[in-house]
Scaffold this active site. Sequence first.
Site, PDB file in Angstrom:
ATOM      1  N   ASN A  33     -12.483  16.062  -3.748  1.00  0.00           N
ATOM      2  CA  ASN A  33     -13.173  14.842  -4.181  1.00  0.00           C
ATOM      3  C   ASN A  33     -14.655  15.143  -4.381  1.00  0.00           C
ATOM      4  OD1 ASN A  33     -13.595  11.911  -4.514  1.00  0.00           O
ATOM      5  ND2 ASN A  33     -14.688  12.060  -2.566  1.00  0.00           N
ATOM      6  N   THR A  34     -15.211  14.537  -5.414  1.00  0.00           N
ATOM      7  CA  THR A  34     -16.653  14.642  -5.596  1.00  0.00           C
ATOM      8  C   THR A  34     -17.304  13.325  -5.184  1.00  0.00           C
ATOM      9  OG1 THR A  34     -18.441  15.062  -7.158  1.00  0.00           O
ATOM     10  CG2 THR A  34     -16.455  14.091  -8.072  1.00  0.00           C
ATOM     11  N   HIS A  35     -18.437  13.455  -4.450  1.00  0.00           N
ATOM     12  CA  HIS A  35     -19.072  12.282  -3.845  1.00  0.00           C
ATOM     13  C   HIS A  35     -20.581  12.346  -4.090  1.00  0.00           C
ATOM     14  CE1 HIS A  35     -19.559   8.951  -1.079  1.00  0.00           C
ATOM     15  NE2 HIS A  35     -20.559   9.609  -0.535  1.00  0.00           N
ATOM     16  N   ASP A  46     -14.210  10.157   2.987  1.00  0.00           N
ATOM     17  CA  ASP A  46     -15.239  11.166   2.690  1.00  0.00           C
ATOM     18  C   ASP A  46     -15.562  12.039   3.911  1.00  0.00           C
ATOM     19  OD1 ASP A  46     -15.455  10.158   0.068  1.00  0.00           O
ATOM     20  OD2 ASP A  46     -16.862   8.629   0.715  1.00  0.00           O
ATOM     21  N   GLY A  80      -9.508  10.643   6.206  1.00  0.00           N
ATOM     22  CA  GLY A  80     -10.651   9.758   6.410  1.00  0.00           C
ATOM     23  C   GLY A  80     -11.342   9.391   5.104  1.00  0.00           C
ATOM     24  N   ARG A 125       0.823  -1.211   0.000  1.00  0.00           N
ATOM     25  CA  ARG A 125       0.000   0.000   0.000  1.00  0.00           C
ATOM     26  C   ARG A 125       0.865   1.273   0.000  1.00  0.00           C
ATOM     27  NH1 ARG A 125      -5.210   2.837   0.173  1.00  0.00           N
ATOM     28  NH2 ARG A 125      -4.223   4.832   0.365  1.00  0.00           N
ATOM     29  N   ARG A 138     -10.599   4.779  -4.594  1.00  0.00           N
ATOM     30  CA  ARG A 138      -9.611   4.341  -3.604  1.00  0.00           C
ATOM     31  C   ARG A 138      -9.288   5.479  -2.646  1.00  0.00           C
ATOM     32  NH1 ARG A 138      -7.660  -0.614  -5.041  1.00  0.00           N
ATOM     33  NH2 ARG A 138      -8.151  -1.124  -7.209  1.00  0.00           N
ATOM     34  N   ILE A 139      -8.823   5.095  -1.460  1.00  0.00           N
ATOM     35  CA  ILE A 139      -8.455   6.074  -0.446  1.00  0.00           C
ATOM     36  C   ILE A 139      -7.049   6.593  -0.758  1.00  0.00           C
ATOM     37  CG2 ILE A 139      -8.149   6.453   2.037  1.00  0.00           C
ATOM     38  CD1 ILE A 139     -10.980   5.542   1.139  1.00  0.00           C
ATOM     39  N   LEU A 140      -6.912   7.907  -0.765  1.00  0.00           N
ATOM     40  CA  LEU A 140      -5.599   8.503  -1.015  1.00  0.00           C
ATOM     41  C   LEU A 140      -4.798   8.545   0.283  1.00  0.00           C
ATOM     42  CD1 LEU A 140      -6.840  11.346  -3.355  1.00  0.00           C
ATOM     43  CD2 LEU A 140      -5.380   9.414  -4.033  1.00  0.00           C
TER      44      LEU A 140
HETATM   45  C1  GAR Z   1     -19.492   9.795  -9.374  1.00  0.00           C
HETATM   46  O1  GAR Z   1     -20.862   9.859  -9.038  1.00  0.00           O
HETATM   47  C2  GAR Z   1     -18.640  10.006  -8.146  1.00  0.00           C
HETATM   48  O2  GAR Z   1     -19.158  10.908  -7.234  1.00  0.00           O
HETATM   49  C3  GAR Z   1     -18.631   8.621  -7.565  1.00  0.00           C
HETATM   50  O3  GAR Z   1     -18.443   7.782  -8.671  1.00  0.00           O
HETATM   51  C4  GAR Z   1     -19.088   8.379  -9.796  1.00  0.00           C
HETATM   52  C5  GAR Z   1     -18.106   8.411 -10.929  1.00  0.00           C
HETATM   53  O4  GAR Z   1     -18.743   8.725 -12.124  1.00  0.00           O
HETATM   54  N1  GAR Z   1     -17.619   8.489  -6.575  1.00  0.00           N
HETATM   55  C6  GAR Z   1     -17.779   7.783  -5.474  1.00  0.00           C
HETATM   56  O5  GAR Z   1     -18.768   7.123  -5.228  1.00  0.00           O
HETATM   57  C7  GAR Z   1     -16.605   7.851  -4.521  1.00  0.00           C
HETATM   58  N2  GAR Z   1     -17.006   7.468  -3.216  1.00  0.00           N
HETATM   59  P1  GAR Z   1     -17.904   9.062 -13.421  1.00  0.00           P
HETATM   60  O6  GAR Z   1     -16.824   8.007 -13.572  1.00  0.00           O
HETATM   61  O7  GAR Z   1     -18.910   8.978 -14.546  1.00  0.00           O
HETATM   62  O8  GAR Z   1     -17.347  10.431 -13.262  1.00  0.00           O
END
Ligand code: GAR
Length: 214
Positions: free
Chosen positions: A121-123, A159, A157, A79, A105-107
Site C-alpha cells: 500500500n502507498t500512503h 497502515d 491493521g 463486510r 478501504r481496509i483489506l
Molecule cells: C495517494 O496519495 C495515496 O497515498 C492516498 O490517496 C492518494 C490517491 O491518489 N491514500 C491514502 O490516503 C490511503 N490512506 P491517486 O488516486 O491520485 O493515486
Amino acid sequence: MSAPDAPPRPATRSGGRLVVLVSGAGSNLAALLAAHDRPGYPARVVGVVADRASAGGLELARRAGVPTAVVAPADFADRAAWDAGVAEAIAVFRPDLVVSAGFMRILGAAVLDRWPGRVVNTHPALLPSFPGAHAVRDALAFGAKVTGCTLHVVDAGVDTGPVIAQVAVAVEPGDDEAGLHERIKVAERALLVDWVARVVAGGMRVDGRVVTVG
Ligand code: GAR
C-alpha cells in the site's frame, strides 16, 4: 559455538503481474501504467479493481487497455461477503503483487491470507505518523515540518504493516492540504514505480518488521 539463528522466512519473488486497487483519481495507477510500457520495466498492470464505479482510475485503465472490476460494498450482503468479493475480483487477474494505490478501504483476511506478504500500500505520510484516511490534513494540523510518503506491506491493521520504502517531503509555510498532497504525490509516484520494480525484480523478505528487497 553459538546456536545458529532461526532461518529467515524465504524471500517472496513475484513475477511482474500487478493488480492495482483504486478508489479515486488514480495518479499512482497512471504512473504504473506509464512505467509498464518502458523497455525493461519488470512489472505490468494486468487488472484494476475499484470500490466505486466513479473512480477515475477505472477510466485510466480502460484507456490503457487494462481490464477492470468494481466491487462496491453496497452490492454485497456484509463486510465478509465484500472481502471475499474483493479477493475474487483480484484473483481473476492472477496477480503476483497486489498494489493498493489510493484504495480507501481496509483489506480483510480474504485478501491478505490469499496473497500473504504480496499486498502493498502507498500512503501519503511517513508512517507510523499520520495513518488513516486524512494523513495530509493530519500532518498539517499537527504542525509537522516534514512529512512524506510510505510504501508498506499490508497487514490487518490500518497502515501498520512493515515499511518497504519512504521519502520525506518538507512542509512549506502556507501549505494547504491540496498543495502539500500534490507535492507528496510527485514523490509518491516515483517511490511506487521504483520500489514495485525492485520488489518484482529482486524479491522481498519480511522478517518481523524488517523488509529486505533484492
Ligand atoms: C495517494 O496519495 C495515496 O497515498 C492516498 O490517496 C492518494 C490517491 O491518489 N491514500 C491514502 O490516503 C490511503 N490512506 P491517486 O488516486 O491520485 O493515486
